[in-house]
Design a protein around this motif. Sequence first.
Motif, mmCIF file in Angstrom:
data_model
loop_
_atom_site.group_PDB
_atom_site.id
_atom_site.type_symbol
_atom_site.label_atom_id
_atom_site.label_comp_id
_atom_site.label_asym_id
_atom_site.label_seq_id
_atom_site.Cartn_x
_atom_site.Cartn_y
_atom_site.Cartn_z
ATOM 1 N N SER A 101 0.674 -1.256 -0.006
ATOM 2 C CA SER A 101 0.002 0.152 -0.058
ATOM 3 C C SER A 101 0.827 1.263 -0.122
ATOM 4 C CB SER A 101 -0.911 -0.307 1.240
ATOM 5 O OG SER A 101 -0.189 0.507 2.283
ATOM 6 N N GLU A 102 0.224 2.273 -0.196
ATOM 7 C CA GLU A 102 0.952 3.786 0.102
ATOM 8 C C GLU A 102 1.722 3.764 1.091
ATOM 9 O OE1 GLU A 102 1.404 7.980 -1.651
ATOM 10 O OE2 GLU A 102 0.897 6.075 -2.515
ATOM 11 N N GLU A 103 1.046 3.448 2.277
ATOM 12 C CA GLU A 103 1.550 3.593 3.752
ATOM 13 C C GLU A 103 2.824 2.753 3.691
ATOM 14 O OE1 GLU A 103 1.699 5.692 6.869
ATOM 15 O OE2 GLU A 103 -0.015 6.117 5.668
ATOM 16 N N GLN A 104 2.576 1.620 3.307
ATOM 17 C CA GLN A 104 3.722 0.576 3.447
ATOM 18 C C GLN A 104 5.062 0.902 2.679
ATOM 19 O OE1 GLN A 104 1.247 -2.706 2.219
ATOM 20 N NE2 GLN A 104 1.043 -3.326 4.586
ATOM 21 N N TRP A 147 10.606 5.304 0.126
ATOM 22 C CA TRP A 147 10.915 6.455 -0.567
ATOM 23 C C TRP A 147 12.107 7.244 -0.190
ATOM 24 C CZ3 TRP A 147 5.423 9.187 0.847
ATOM 25 C CH2 TRP A 147 4.377 8.433 0.069
ATOM 26 N N ARG A 178 5.943 3.826 1.973
ATOM 27 C CA ARG A 178 6.588 5.146 2.688
ATOM 28 C C ARG A 178 7.934 5.091 3.117
ATOM 29 N NH1 ARG A 178 3.317 9.777 3.231
ATOM 30 N NH2 ARG A 178 1.350 9.317 3.017
ATOM 31 N N ASP A 179 8.361 3.832 3.719
ATOM 32 C CA ASP A 179 9.780 3.597 4.207
ATOM 33 C C ASP A 179 10.760 3.329 3.113
ATOM 34 O OD1 ASP A 179 8.841 3.540 6.727
ATOM 35 O OD2 ASP A 179 8.569 1.188 6.785
ATOM 36 N N THR A 231 8.828 14.756 -2.382
ATOM 37 C CA THR A 231 8.203 13.899 -3.270
ATOM 38 C C THR A 231 8.094 14.720 -4.911
ATOM 39 O OG1 THR A 231 5.833 14.297 -2.953
ATOM 40 C CG2 THR A 231 6.924 12.585 -1.969
ATOM 41 N N ARG A 249 8.928 8.936 -4.777
ATOM 42 C CA ARG A 249 7.781 9.121 -4.949
ATOM 43 C C ARG A 249 7.281 10.101 -5.973
ATOM 44 N NH1 ARG A 249 2.125 11.183 -4.466
ATOM 45 N NH2 ARG A 249 0.986 9.802 -3.663
ATOM 46 N N ASP A 273 7.862 18.323 0.359
ATOM 47 C CA ASP A 273 8.020 17.008 1.181
ATOM 48 C C ASP A 273 8.899 15.996 0.647
ATOM 49 O OD1 ASP A 273 6.728 16.101 -0.857
ATOM 50 O OD2 ASP A 273 4.807 15.297 0.212
#
Length: 286
Positions: free
Chosen positions: A137-140, A145, A142-143, A208, A178, A206
Amino acid sequence: MTTMQMGTIQLMTVLRKSDQGYILQKGKTEAFLSEQETTRKLLNGDKVDVFVYMDKQDQIVATMNLPQMVMGTYGWASVVKVVPNLGVFVHIGSSIEVLVSVDDLPIVEAVWPDVGDKLYVTLGQDKKGRLLAIPASEEQLRDEWEIADSVKLNDRVSGYVYLTSKEGSAMLTERGNRAFIHHTEREREPRLGEYVNGRVIDVKEDGTLNVSLLPFKHERIADDAEAILTYLKQRGGVMVFHDKSSPESIQETFHMSKSAFKRAMGRLMKQRQIIQEDGYTKLIDK
């Protein structure tokens, strides 16, 4: 009932040789290791690291060809098969192919991954304990990026799409950045897992990126003008399309907006390659 976690790497002991392979044991759990899944000759009592999973017959099997990811870890997996209404199968670096269920894919099959696309996945299980590959997922993600601190406007970037939606698509670039692709910055919606090339149009605070998959405006005009010239040449140098033609007919024939059509026509007239008269567009005979 085994307590061994499927989809993990286990250190098991060779219990005995069988006709087609080996029987391995750890505690009270036994697993079958086919000779085809070994990387060397084994003897009774040898201890080997194997990847264990449940096969289609609900039997615990093992392979010495270890995958790129296990339960709880993530990795890139190539799509090797697409099965409508079921999902796609991915190669996880081992000898087995694992299903990404239709439940974890986009609702619209047109943006499902195709063979050769890559998904960032981890391993899970269905209700019967058989392996599934589950996209991150997007949340998973994040680490994973990286902050885009050395990227500049109009830099070219490439990577794999990991999120699709009507609003836009998200990709992870080869540098680990990202990048978001707004739906207005693409000619079509990329597939999940598709490798795309674009250019940076914004570096956000941020770290991205915003990316466009469209060519520069002058490149688009040149491409559109070439499409119009090709159409004219195929029809003897005359066509009924002109500045007053309907947007619908232009889109249907040339796959471009009316404004893009008019810009391309303007370029061709300025270059004295075409002329508009009596409701027709004609090639200028040089």
